[in-house]
Design an enzyme around this catalytic site. Structure first.
Site, PDB file in Angstrom:
ATOM      1  N   LYS A 119       1.896  -2.744   6.477  1.00  0.00           N
ATOM      2  CA  LYS A 119       2.211  -2.645   5.057  1.00  0.00           C
ATOM      3  C   LYS A 119       3.678  -2.293   4.833  1.00  0.00           C
ATOM      4  O   LYS A 119       4.310  -2.788   3.886  1.00  0.00           O
ATOM      5  CB  LYS A 119       1.288  -1.635   4.376  1.00  0.00           C
ATOM      6  CG  LYS A 119      -0.157  -2.097   4.275  1.00  0.00           C
ATOM      7  CD  LYS A 119      -0.287  -3.385   3.467  1.00  0.00           C
ATOM      8  CE  LYS A 119      -1.748  -3.785   3.248  1.00  0.00           C
ATOM      9  NZ  LYS A 119      -1.879  -5.015   2.432  1.00  0.00           N
ATOM     10  N   TYR A 147      -2.159  -0.411  10.358  1.00  0.00           N
ATOM     11  CA  TYR A 147      -2.186  -0.685   8.926  1.00  0.00           C
ATOM     12  C   TYR A 147      -0.889  -0.243   8.265  1.00  0.00           C
ATOM     13  O   TYR A 147      -0.267  -1.004   7.518  1.00  0.00           O
ATOM     14  CB  TYR A 147      -3.382   0.032   8.291  1.00  0.00           C
ATOM     15  CG  TYR A 147      -3.552  -0.258   6.819  1.00  0.00           C
ATOM     16  CD1 TYR A 147      -4.045  -1.490   6.397  1.00  0.00           C
ATOM     17  CD2 TYR A 147      -3.230   0.694   5.863  1.00  0.00           C
ATOM     18  CE1 TYR A 147      -4.213  -1.766   5.047  1.00  0.00           C
ATOM     19  CE2 TYR A 147      -3.394   0.427   4.504  1.00  0.00           C
ATOM     20  CZ  TYR A 147      -3.890  -0.798   4.105  1.00  0.00           C
ATOM     21  OH  TYR A 147      -4.044  -1.078   2.763  1.00  0.00           O
ATOM     22  N   SER A 169       0.848  -1.195   0.000  1.00  0.00           N
ATOM     23  CA  SER A 169       0.000   0.000   0.000  1.00  0.00           C
ATOM     24  C   SER A 169       0.879   1.239   0.000  1.00  0.00           C
ATOM     25  O   SER A 169       2.021   1.209   0.491  1.00  0.00           O
ATOM     26  CB  SER A 169      -0.895   0.021   1.251  1.00  0.00           C
ATOM     27  OG  SER A 169      -1.589   1.245   1.367  1.00  0.00           O
TER      28      SER A 169
END
Length: 244
Positions: free
Chosen positions: A145, A141, A128
């Site tokens: 990532k 998150y 991401s």
């Protein structure tokens, strides 16, 4: 094109969104595609898996090889996002996010390596842009990532001499059902869409199919000299400086 004729691919989280587009692209180019996720997948041969369970990755890889006889392409696409501040996120939420976004790909790759050695196979991870930067309240998150990007490079370094390649794509804002729902629930969908266009030099957000096209290229033999790379797919968003 039939770049994946007689090849077998596993796409985790392949039932919807970017994963579904990847699974369809690989299938349309000749691959036998399996998907793995919690629920049923009526379009592809599906394997039910809970990737918070550390035993699931090994079982999934073994089932693919048992049913298809080989594995050529592994796409680690399953993921989740928790929107909480550093102070509000619980250790349980933190661990769950890392389990799905980082530990499961590690375990899937580890289980797949013996089979990918035989086929000179390829791994593509869905990272991401938030592995490169971060939006507010995306602590777990972004960390997961960024870790996945690091794992991508490490696998490429350690296993390139065995003919195994590992790359990652880092999508930005992509028009998935989940993101469209977020826009509609934002309170001012029109303004949200206007702002989304403004932050992209290309003047729009991306489609799952555009991400899938890059994944297919990276997984194919024509990308044989490409490994350990993180490819941003974001319409120029990360390149454009914000206004003062």
């Amino acid at each position: 094109m039939n770049r994946f004729e007689n090849k077998v691919a596993l796409v985790t989280g392949g039932r919807s969104g970017i994963g579904q587009a990847i699974a369809r692209r690989l299938r349309d180019e000749g691959a036998k595609v399996f998907t793995a996720q919690r629920g049923e997948d009526e379009e592809f041969d599906a394997i039910k898996a809970d990737f918070t369970d550390p035993e699931s990755p090994q079982r999934v890889i073994e089932e693919v090889v048992e049913r298809a006889g080989r594995l050529d392409v592994l796409v680690n696409n399953s993921g989740m996002m928790i929107e909480k501040s550093m102070e509000d996120i619980s250790i349980e939420d933190w661990q769950r996010n890392l389990s799905i976004n980082l530990t499961a790909p590690f375990l899937l790759i580890r289980a797949a390596l013996p089979h990918l050695r035989k086929t000179q196979g390829s791994i593509v991870n869905t990272g991401s842009v938030e592995g490169l930067a971060s939006n507010p309240n995306h602590t777990a998150y972004s960390a997961s990532k960024a870790g996945l990007h690091g794992l991508t490079r490490a696998v490429a370094v350690d296993h390139g001499h065995e003919g195994i390649r590992c790359n990652a794509v880092a999508p930005g804002w992509i028009d998935t059902d989940l993101n469209r729902e977020m826009i509609e629930n934002s309170g001012d969908a029109k303004a949200f869409r206007r702002d989304i266009k403004r932050i992209h030099p290309v003047g729009r957000s991306g489609s799952p199919e555009e991400v899938a096209a890059l994944v297919a290229f990276l997984a194919a033999d024509e990308a044989a000299f490409i490994t350990g790379q993180i490819y941003t797919v974001d319409g120029g968003r990360m390149t454009q400086l914000s206004l003062p």
